[in-house]
Design a protein around this motif. Structure first.
Motif, mmCIF file in Angstrom:
data_model
loop_
_atom_site.group_PDB
_atom_site.id
_atom_site.type_symbol
_atom_site.label_atom_id
_atom_site.label_comp_id
_atom_site.label_asym_id
_atom_site.label_seq_id
_atom_site.Cartn_x
_atom_site.Cartn_y
_atom_site.Cartn_z
ATOM 1 N N SER A 186 -11.987 -2.450 -18.347
ATOM 2 C CA SER A 186 -12.853 -3.618 -18.172
ATOM 3 C C SER A 186 -13.519 -3.562 -16.808
ATOM 4 N N TRP A 187 -14.666 -4.201 -16.721
ATOM 5 C CA TRP A 187 -15.467 -4.199 -15.487
ATOM 6 C C TRP A 187 -16.160 -5.542 -15.367
ATOM 7 N N GLN A 188 -16.146 -6.100 -14.177
ATOM 8 C CA GLN A 188 -16.802 -7.381 -13.926
ATOM 9 C C GLN A 188 -17.508 -7.340 -12.586
ATOM 10 N N ARG A 189 -18.733 -7.863 -12.565
ATOM 11 C CA ARG A 189 -19.496 -7.910 -11.320
ATOM 12 C C ARG A 189 -20.289 -9.211 -11.260
ATOM 13 N N PRO A 190 -19.958 -10.080 -10.298
ATOM 14 C CA PRO A 190 -20.721 -11.324 -10.151
ATOM 15 C C PRO A 190 -22.069 -11.073 -9.491
ATOM 16 N N THR A 191 -23.009 -11.955 -9.758
ATOM 17 C CA THR A 191 -24.320 -11.935 -9.113
ATOM 18 C C THR A 191 -24.566 -13.294 -8.478
ATOM 19 N N ALA A 192 -25.713 -13.433 -7.841
ATOM 20 C CA ALA A 192 -26.014 -14.684 -7.143
ATOM 21 C C ALA A 192 -26.044 -15.876 -8.093
ATOM 22 N N GLN A 193 -26.466 -15.654 -9.348
ATOM 23 C CA GLN A 193 -26.586 -16.762 -10.297
ATOM 24 C C GLN A 193 -25.705 -16.594 -11.528
ATOM 25 N N GLY A 194 -24.762 -15.691 -11.476
ATOM 26 C CA GLY A 194 -23.914 -15.496 -12.647
ATOM 27 C C GLY A 194 -23.096 -14.233 -12.527
ATOM 28 N N GLY A 195 -23.272 -13.319 -13.505
ATOM 29 C CA GLY A 195 -22.540 -12.073 -13.433
ATOM 30 C C GLY A 195 -22.507 -11.347 -14.758
ATOM 31 N N TRP A 196 -21.868 -10.149 -14.715
ATOM 32 C CA TRP A 196 -21.726 -9.289 -15.879
ATOM 33 C C TRP A 196 -20.244 -9.055 -16.163
ATOM 34 N N GLN A 197 -19.953 -8.804 -17.436
ATOM 35 C CA GLN A 197 -18.589 -8.466 -17.826
ATOM 36 C C GLN A 197 -18.653 -7.510 -19.021
ATOM 37 N N LEU A 198 -17.908 -6.405 -18.913
ATOM 38 C CA LEU A 198 -17.837 -5.419 -19.987
ATOM 39 C C LEU A 198 -16.384 -5.041 -20.210
ATOM 40 N N ALA A 199 -16.005 -4.816 -21.469
ATOM 41 C CA ALA A 199 -14.638 -4.403 -21.782
ATOM 42 C C ALA A 199 -14.649 -3.573 -23.053
ATOM 43 N N PHE A 200 -13.761 -2.574 -23.077
ATOM 44 C CA PHE A 200 -13.608 -1.726 -24.249
ATOM 45 C C PHE A 200 -12.125 -1.429 -24.444
ATOM 46 N N SER A 201 -11.677 -1.425 -25.692
ATOM 47 C CA SER A 201 -10.278 -1.103 -25.986
ATOM 48 C C SER A 201 -10.198 -0.248 -27.243
ATOM 49 N N ARG A 202 -9.153 0.565 -27.287
ATOM 50 C CA ARG A 202 -8.913 1.446 -28.424
ATOM 51 C C ARG A 202 -7.411 1.558 -28.625
ATOM 52 N N SER A 203 -6.939 1.381 -29.858
ATOM 53 C CA SER A 203 -5.505 1.463 -30.122
ATOM 54 C C SER A 203 -5.253 2.187 -31.432
ATOM 55 N N LEU A 204 -4.106 2.866 -31.478
ATOM 56 C CA LEU A 204 -3.637 3.581 -32.666
ATOM 57 C C LEU A 204 -2.171 3.238 -32.874
ATOM 58 N N GLU A 205 -1.772 3.062 -34.125
ATOM 59 C CA GLU A 205 -0.377 2.762 -34.422
ATOM 60 C C GLU A 205 -0.020 3.349 -35.776
ATOM 61 N N ALA A 206 1.098 4.082 -35.822
ATOM 62 C CA ALA A 206 1.531 4.691 -37.079
ATOM 63 C C ALA A 206 2.176 3.680 -38.004
ATOM 64 N N GLY A 207 2.814 2.653 -37.456
ATOM 65 C CA GLY A 207 3.488 1.652 -38.265
ATOM 66 C C GLY A 207 4.885 2.078 -38.661
ATOM 67 N N GLU A 208 5.632 1.118 -39.182
ATOM 68 C CA GLU A 208 7.008 1.386 -39.591
ATOM 69 C C GLU A 208 7.060 2.333 -40.783
ATOM 70 N N ALA A 209 8.072 3.194 -40.813
ATOM 71 C CA ALA A 209 8.336 3.994 -42.005
ATOM 72 C C ALA A 209 8.982 3.094 -43.051
#
Length: 667
Positions: free
Chosen positions: A195-218
């Motif tokens: 994730s990344w966040q950067r404020p500006t004089a009148q607001g700001g930006w925010q970006l986020a990315f996620s990735r997950s993998l799961e095999a699950g129970e046998a």
């Protein structure tokens, strides 16, 4: 979404971050907040304007970002599990809520409304509220979750029959920062988030990315072939039935972006989830099918401006797209792979004006319009052959006018009045009033008497899913909207700065509930307005905050008044006892504990579950660490299944662990 009924009952056409330490409230920061702020949070979900929880026109539970992180919640369903009067269950593919006596298996959360920053999330095809990993926003990006109990259609229209979930995302204001997180866990869980966040004089930006993998129970087969899969009890597997891996996997990717600039706010969220589902009756055991894919994209642009003394104008445009793809394997013979496709795409406009110009009144008037320009449902065989059983394409419009007035009658008395008129193409129109009288004799006491009415028009799936073959689906052109009436007496008492008592007595009555039934004469399934429902109950909650220590305990009692197969003791617990606690430890470490005990729900026996989360800083690595145990006592718990006859219960995951390392970068 996973429409098991459309696949299973019809035998488908042939015979379902650590937020960064730099912007999350750490334990010392919690201690700096006033107790009044912590125990009487500002909420926006109960009305179209912000106000203190004690002054709202409904009973509201607030789950803060700090609680989400300290208790290790990963989905909305996990976070809402601790809310009084709410029961959460899962079928290992989707999560569902029951509220104040009502829970219908496989109803896809159509009777609760999900909002993100006030934007409607329930899709236009199935009306589903997404509460599991198919929800597009990671909870690290959430400032708070508000659960508003009771009918809410006077404010938000359709789907708000028993409650409204309002998810408030985090502002871009603050410090510039970036985060990287790595997660590992049981059953092959691996996850990355940046994730990344950067404020500006009148607001700001925010970006986020996620990735997950799961095999699950046998899983091991301990039920007859062709019925359902059940996890083999540890040490008690059926003879000759080895556990098979790969039947319960998940792959998820999510992206979120937000931009604030003066009066403008824009956001974009997207999730793509592929999920194996072992609990579909009639499937071939040991095969990775059935498998479901959910893709949801939401976008909004909002403009908010003060016009003059005591007036504020808000305008918003929003758009959404949802696509469900389900693959199933049936042994007729021959082995047949069947596919179910659902797609909904929509956009809408909203405008409202808030005014305090008239003394003693806080007024809101507004209008909404939404067009679902693509509602597609398809069902066909992939192999052998390509026989097509359903190909339905259509569009739908909905519009509404609404108004609210918070009227200060006397020094200690406030009257809340609200009304809304909705028009749905092909679904008729509905009016939804709400009235609440609040009495506040002093700062410690708040008493509210509330009456509200809600509705839900038949969705495209209920109205237009038709497969005209034996054991198929039959259209019902006479479907009407569902309607609910709710009454509540709510009391809140703050006897001391660190303590909060609250309680409610409620009664809900519903008519015309849409129920899927089977007609022997025609050998077809069909939706009808056949359901009636009634429940009454009591809730009591105690909350305490002292510095970084915080705990909450609540109890619920419910009595079924209808004795139908969609309500009461069938699927909703008569008794619940739940609690959470955040306990500060040495060196900024903390322990989060959560437990829930529920009584029997239909064929699912009562159970008690305990979750534990330990978190704190690791200065040597420059990171924060979190270790969670879900179902820490390894209980064999079961939830009601999507069908009381064919799949009455679904075994829940056994004990699992999760380890996260979160690195914050720069300021």
């Amino acid at each position: 979404m996973s429409h098991w009924r459309s696949i299973f009952h019809g035998v488908v056409a042939m015979s379902t971050g650590l937020a960064g330490v730099s912007h999350a409230q750490t334990a010392p920061e919690l201690a700096d907040l006033s107790l009044a702020t912590l125990l009487d949070m500002e909420v926006t979900g109960a009305s179209r304007f912000a106000g203190r929880r004690s002054e709202s026109a409904a009973a509201v539970t607030v789950i803060t970002h700090e609680e989400i992180r300290a208790l290790g919640h990963r989905t909305l369903a996990e976070a809402l599990r601790s809310v009084r009067g709410v029961v959460a269950s899962g079928d290992r593919t989707y999560d569902y809520l029951g509220v104040r006596g009502f829970f219908a298996g496989g109803d896809y959360n159509t009777r609760v409304l999900l909002l993100v920053d006030g934007n409607r999330v329930n899709d236009q095809l199935y009306d589903q509220a997404y509460l599991g990993t198919e929800f597009p926003i990671d909870l690290d990006l959430v400032e708070r979750i508000e659960f508003v109990s009771g009918p809410g259609s006077a404010v938000y229209g359709a789907n708000a029959l028993f409650g409204v979930i309002n998810v408030i995302t985090r502002s871009t204001a603050g410090r510039a920062e970036a985060h990287a997180r790595v997660s590992l866990g049981s059953d092959g869980l691996r996850a990355l988030r940046a994730s990344w966040q950067r404020p500006t004089a009148q607001g700001g930006w925010q970006l986020a990315f996620s990735r997950s993998l799961e095999a699950g129970e046998a899983l091991a087969e301990v039920a007859p072939v062709g019925m359902a899969l059940t996890p083999a009890p540890r040490g008690a597997e059926a003879p000759g039935a080895p556990a098979i891996a790969g039947l319960d996997p998940e792959r998820r990717s999510a992206l979120y972006a937000r931009w604030d600039h003066g009066p403008w706010t824009a956001s974009l969220s997207h999730v793509d989830r592929l999920k194996g589902s072992p609990y579909v009756a009639g499937q071939v055991f040991g095969d990775p099918l059935p498998r479901f894919r959910d893709t949801l994209t939401l976008a909004s642009l909002q403009f908010e401006q003060t016009l003059g003394r005591g007036e504020q104008f808000t305008a918003r445009v929003q758009a959404g797209s949802y696509r469900f793809l389900g693959d199933y394997l049936f042994d007729y013979p021959p082995l047949t792979v069947n596919r179910d496709v659902g797609r909904g795409r929509w956009w809408g406009l909203e405008a409202r004006l808030t005014s305090t110009r008239v003394a003693g009144h806080r007024l809101v008037v507004g209008a909404e319009w939404q067009r679902a320009w693509d509602l597609t449902q398809q069902n066909f065989d992939l192999r052998p052959g390509t026989e097509r059983y359903l190909d339905d394409r259509r569009s739908r419009d909905r519009g509404a006018l609404f108004g609210e007035d918070q009227w200060k009658l006397l020094e200690h008395w406030t009257l809340h009045l609200g009304a809304r008129i909705d028009e749905v193409s092909g679904g008729g129109h509905a009016s939804s009033p709400r009235i609440a009288l609040a009495w506040r004799p002093d700062a410690a006491w708040s008493v509210k008497a509330i009456h509200g009415r809600s509705f839900r028009a038949p969705n495209a799936y209920e109205a237009f899913y038709a497969v005209d073959i034996p054991a198929g689906y039959q259209l019902n052109p006479g479907l009407r909207p569902e309607r609910v009436r709710g009454d509540e007496l709510s009391v809140e008492w703050l006897p001391a700065p660190a303590w909060r008592w609250s309680g409610s007595l409620y009664r809900n009555r519903a008519s015309g509930l849409l129920i899927l039934g089977y007609d022997d004469a025609s050998d077809r399934f069909r939706f009808d307005n056949a359901g009636a429902f009634g429940a009454r109950g009591a809730e009591l909650e105690l909350e305490h905050v002292r510095g970084a220590l915080r705990w909450r305990l609540n109890a619920s009692l419910n009595q079924d008044l209808s004795h139908t197969a969609v309500s009461g003791p069938m699927l909703y617990p008569r008794r619940m006892l739940k609690g959470t606690a955040i306990v500060p430890l040495a060196a900024q470490w903390r322990l989060g504990t959560e437990f829930a005990a529920v009584s029997r729900r239909g064929a699912a026996a009562g159970h008690a579950l305990l979750n534990l989360t330990l978190s704190g800083p690791l200065p040597a690595l420059g990171a924060r660490v979190q270790f969670s145990l879900r179902n820490a006592l390894d209980r064999d718990a079961r939830d009601p299944g999507p069908d009381t006859q064919w799949l009455p219960t679904v075994p829940q995951p056994r004990r699992s662990w999760r380890l996260e390392l979160d690195w914050p970068f720069g300021a």
